[in-house]
Design a protein around this motif. Structure first.
Motif, PDB file in Angstrom:
ATOM      1  N   ASN A   1       0.919  -1.219  -0.028  1.00 51.27           N
ATOM      2  CA  ASN A   1      -0.134  -0.040  -0.063  1.00 51.27           C
ATOM      3  C   ASN A   1       0.905   1.157  -0.009  1.00 51.27           C
ATOM      4  O   ASN A   1       1.564   1.397   1.087  1.00 51.27           O
TER       5      ASN A   1
ATOM      6  N   ASP B   1       0.999   3.344   3.280  1.00 52.05           N
ATOM      7  CA  ASP B   1       1.677   2.927   4.112  1.00 52.05           C
ATOM      8  C   ASP B   1       3.240   3.082   4.213  1.00 52.05           C
ATOM      9  O   ASP B   1       3.772   3.308   4.955  1.00 52.05           O
ATOM     10  N   THR B   2       3.840   2.860   2.683  1.00 54.51           N
ATOM     11  CA  THR B   2       5.183   3.190   2.479  1.00 54.51           C
ATOM     12  C   THR B   2       5.631   4.437   2.897  1.00 54.51           C
ATOM     13  O   THR B   2       6.485   4.883   3.733  1.00 54.51           O
ATOM     14  N   ASN B   3       4.569   5.443   2.422  1.00 61.22           N
ATOM     15  CA  ASN B   3       4.901   6.759   2.792  1.00 61.22           C
ATOM     16  C   ASN B   3       4.932   6.998   4.337  1.00 61.22           C
ATOM     17  O   ASN B   3       5.567   7.732   4.940  1.00 61.22           O
ATOM     18  N   ALA B   4       3.966   6.375   4.962  1.00 63.91           N
ATOM     19  CA  ALA B   4       4.012   6.859   6.288  1.00 63.91           C
ATOM     20  C   ALA B   4       5.188   6.248   7.191  1.00 63.91           C
ATOM     21  O   ALA B   4       5.631   6.504   8.043  1.00 63.91           O
ATOM     22  N   LEU B   5       5.481   5.052   6.727  1.00 67.06           N
ATOM     23  CA  LEU B   5       6.599   4.541   7.317  1.00 67.06           C
ATOM     24  C   LEU B   5       7.784   5.172   7.069  1.00 67.06           C
ATOM     25  O   LEU B   5       8.825   5.202   7.914  1.00 67.06           O
ATOM     26  N   VAL B   6       8.094   5.481   5.754  1.00 67.66           N
ATOM     27  CA  VAL B   6       9.242   6.145   5.237  1.00 67.66           C
ATOM     28  C   VAL B   6       9.234   7.706   6.290  1.00 67.66           C
ATOM     29  O   VAL B   6      10.253   7.941   6.788  1.00 67.66           O
TER      30      VAL B   6
ATOM     31  N   ALA C   1       8.017   8.232   9.163  1.00 66.96           N
ATOM     32  CA  ALA C   1       8.283   7.500  10.499  1.00 66.96           C
ATOM     33  C   ALA C   1       9.710   7.537  10.869  1.00 66.96           C
ATOM     34  O   ALA C   1      10.151   8.007  11.767  1.00 66.96           O
ATOM     35  N   VAL C   2      10.432   6.484   9.944  1.00 66.12           N
ATOM     36  CA  VAL C   2      11.796   6.311  10.224  1.00 66.12           C
ATOM     37  C   VAL C   2      12.626   7.628   9.891  1.00 66.12           C
ATOM     38  O   VAL C   2      13.536   7.967  10.636  1.00 66.12           O
ATOM     39  N   ALA C   3      12.300   8.514   9.071  1.00 67.58           N
ATOM     40  CA  ALA C   3      12.992   9.898   8.664  1.00 67.58           C
ATOM     41  C   ALA C   3      12.631  10.688   9.738  1.00 67.58           C
ATOM     42  O   ALA C   3      13.641  11.427  10.382  1.00 67.58           O
TER      43      ALA C   3
ATOM     44  N   GLY D   1      10.062  10.563  12.507  1.00 74.34           N
ATOM     45  CA  GLY D   1       9.314  10.243  13.597  1.00 74.34           C
ATOM     46  C   GLY D   1       7.857  10.560  13.303  1.00 74.34           C
ATOM     47  O   GLY D   1       7.243  10.694  14.448  1.00 74.34           O
ATOM     48  N   LYS D   2       7.404  10.868  12.177  1.00 76.50           N
ATOM     49  CA  LYS D   2       6.030  11.201  11.944  1.00 76.50           C
ATOM     50  C   LYS D   2       5.241   9.854  12.410  1.00 76.50           C
ATOM     51  O   LYS D   2       5.354   8.982  12.098  1.00 76.50           O
ATOM     52  N   GLY D   3       4.144  10.334  13.247  1.00 70.59           N
ATOM     53  CA  GLY D   3       3.390   9.572  13.694  1.00 70.59           C
ATOM     54  C   GLY D   3       3.991   8.469  14.952  1.00 70.59           C
ATOM     55  O   GLY D   3       3.204   7.850  15.540  1.00 70.59           O
TER      56      GLY D   3
END
Lengths: 268, 209
Positions: free
Chosen positions: A176, A179-184, A186-188, A190-192
């Motif tokens: 999805n 999801d990819t964007n959200a996860l990226v 997050a690691v970059a 700490g979004k979310g």
């Protein structure tokens, strides 16, 4: 009698020539395998196999032909055995059999399988005798089952493959992009992810923190004056968080301002 | 313990001038098994490795410019293992000829007193998360399939909540600067994971807001 002899002779002649073809084909194939293996292509290997199988088929047909007398009823008797080298024989057999001696004749003229084959066969029959008939029956059944299963699979490969690919097509996508964007993110940045609070007593609960934080304060949130040496004594960390009255821990010594305010609590 | 670099300038010179080439993607939980299966087939033959890490992201904010970021990571499954401190530079994504995101990268193994040390230096933790998943290797390439979880109570890595219904998939290579051929290898490897996962060069700054 005369006629039969002639027939036999003719059929042996043609058999010899057929065998010679097979021998030549085998010879050239082996030569290719040994010397040209680096540039030998699979189709040409298949061609060679096809050639051999065709020639073997012709021989088989020849042997089954009605006009061919039964070789089985012909008897060959060695009339003379000699321990001396026979050049004619060596020439005829391409140096394979130089001597027609009592040592090798039994092997070459034998009508039974080769000694090694005979040995193997003996082992196999010993093995077969060793296991009981029940076990053997069981093994036969298992093998039959395996074979029929395999045959079935080989016979209906298309149906299965089509079923498989259609199942794949029906599957939802395996990823999805959101999801990819959200996860990226997050690691970059700490979004979310939960933001860290200043050390000390933590406000209890904090329900709905995730959604609250996502898209809210990011890296710019924390502001400190360290490193500049301006606060020699108690400077320490000053965490600045977005104004969320009621959720802020109040008992700790921090300078809390709303995010819209100055980013730097210590004027410079 | 060695001092981490405190300038915002990329670290140059010496053996530490390594670049990380990165492609990212994600896979839904239900497709994870197919992906792992495919990775086992594609990657070097090795025992499947799993990990559970706790990452803390520290900031040092100067008076101007971007904050300086350091990432501290510890293994939760191997508590005695050294901590891992990582600096990541600004990603270069503009170059169209490159197939991967490229950024400066410095890795240091540290002792367990890293958080205290960073605090003394003036760093402050910005956020933390738990990452667990699987790691694969193929030559110099590293494939990490990670489930990210947010930490509900700060510092308590037991009380976590997964971030999404997908696993993050990252394909990375560490190489000296200028070795752009590795990005070609990465792209061809990424091709083999399609259509299960689309590994792409993702500009993180676009995910910021």
């Amino acid at each position: 009698m005369q006629r039969e002899e002639k027939q036999l002779e003719a059929s042996v002649e043609s058999l010899i020539s057929r065998v010679a073809y097979v021998k030549n084909a085998l010879h050239s194939f082996i030569y290719k395998l040994e010397n040209e293996y680096d540039r030998l292509t699979w189709p040409s290997v298949l061609d060679n196999f096809a050639l051999l199988s065709g020639q073997l088929n012709t021989i088989n047909k020849l042997l089954k032909n009605e006009k061919t007398p039964s070789y089985r009823s012909q008897v060959i008797i060695p009339l003379l055995l000699s321990p001396d080298r026979d050049d004619d024989l060596a020439k005829l057999t391409e140096q394979r059999v130089p001597v027609f001696s009592h040592e090798i004749v039994p092997d070459y003229l034998r009508t039974k399988p080769d000694p090694e084959v005979e040995e193997q066969e003996k082992q196999l029959s010993a093995e077969a005798a060793r296991i009981g008939p029940e076990v053997a029956q069981k093994q036969i059944q298992t093998l039959n089952k395996l074979c029929s299963g395999l045959l079935e699979k080989l016979n209906n490969p298309r149906d299965e493959r089509e079923a498989e690919s259609s199942a794949l097509r029906q599957n939802k996508p395996s990823f999805n992009p959101a999801d990819t964007n959200a996860l990226v993110g997050a690691v970059a940045f700490g979004k979310g992810l939960s933001k860290c609070r200043p050390p000390g007593p933590v406000a209890p609960g904090l329900p709905g923190q995730g959604p609250l934080m996502s898209g809210g304060p990011t890296l710019q949130q924390v502001t400190i004056g360290g490193g500049s040496g301006q606060q020699p004594s108690m400077g320490g960390p000053v965490s600045q968080q977005q104004g969320q009255p009621g959720k802020m821990p109040s008992s700790i010594k921090t300078n809390i301002k709303s995010a819209s305010g100055s980013m730097h609590p210590y004027n410079r | 313990m060695e001092a981490p670099p405190v300038t915002v300038m990329p670290v140059t010179g010496g053996t530490i001038n390594m670049m990380e080439y990165l492609l990212q993607g994600s896979v839904l939980d239900q497709a994870l098994d197919s992906l792992l299966h495919r990775l086992r087939g594609l990657c070097d033959n090795m025992e499947p490795e799993t990990f559970t890490d706790h990452e803390l992201v520290y900031l040092l904010k100067g008076q101007q410019g971007n904050p300086f970021i350091l990432r501290a990571r510890r293994s939760l499954s191997h508590p005695t293992a050294p901590w891992h401190l990582r600096y990541l530079g600004q990603p270069e994504v503009g170059d169209k000829s490159r197939h991967a995101l490229v950024r400066n990268c410095v890795d240091v193994a540290t002792s367990h007193s890293l958080p205290e040390f960073l605090n003394e230096m003036g760093f402050r933790m910005d956020h933390e998360f738990v990452a667990n998943g699987h790691i694969f290797r193929k030559g110099a390439m590293k494939v990490v399939v990670t489930k990210l979880s947010r930490i509900l109570v700060p510092g308590n890595t037991e009380n976590i909540e997964r971030l999404s219904l997908s696993y993050l998939v990252e394909l990375s290579v560490l190489a000296p600067a200028g070795q752009d051929t590795v990005s070609e290898d990465m792209r061809s490897f990424a091709e083999q994971l399609k259509p299960l996962v689309h590994l792409e060069k993702i500009d993180p700054s676009k995910q910021r807001h």
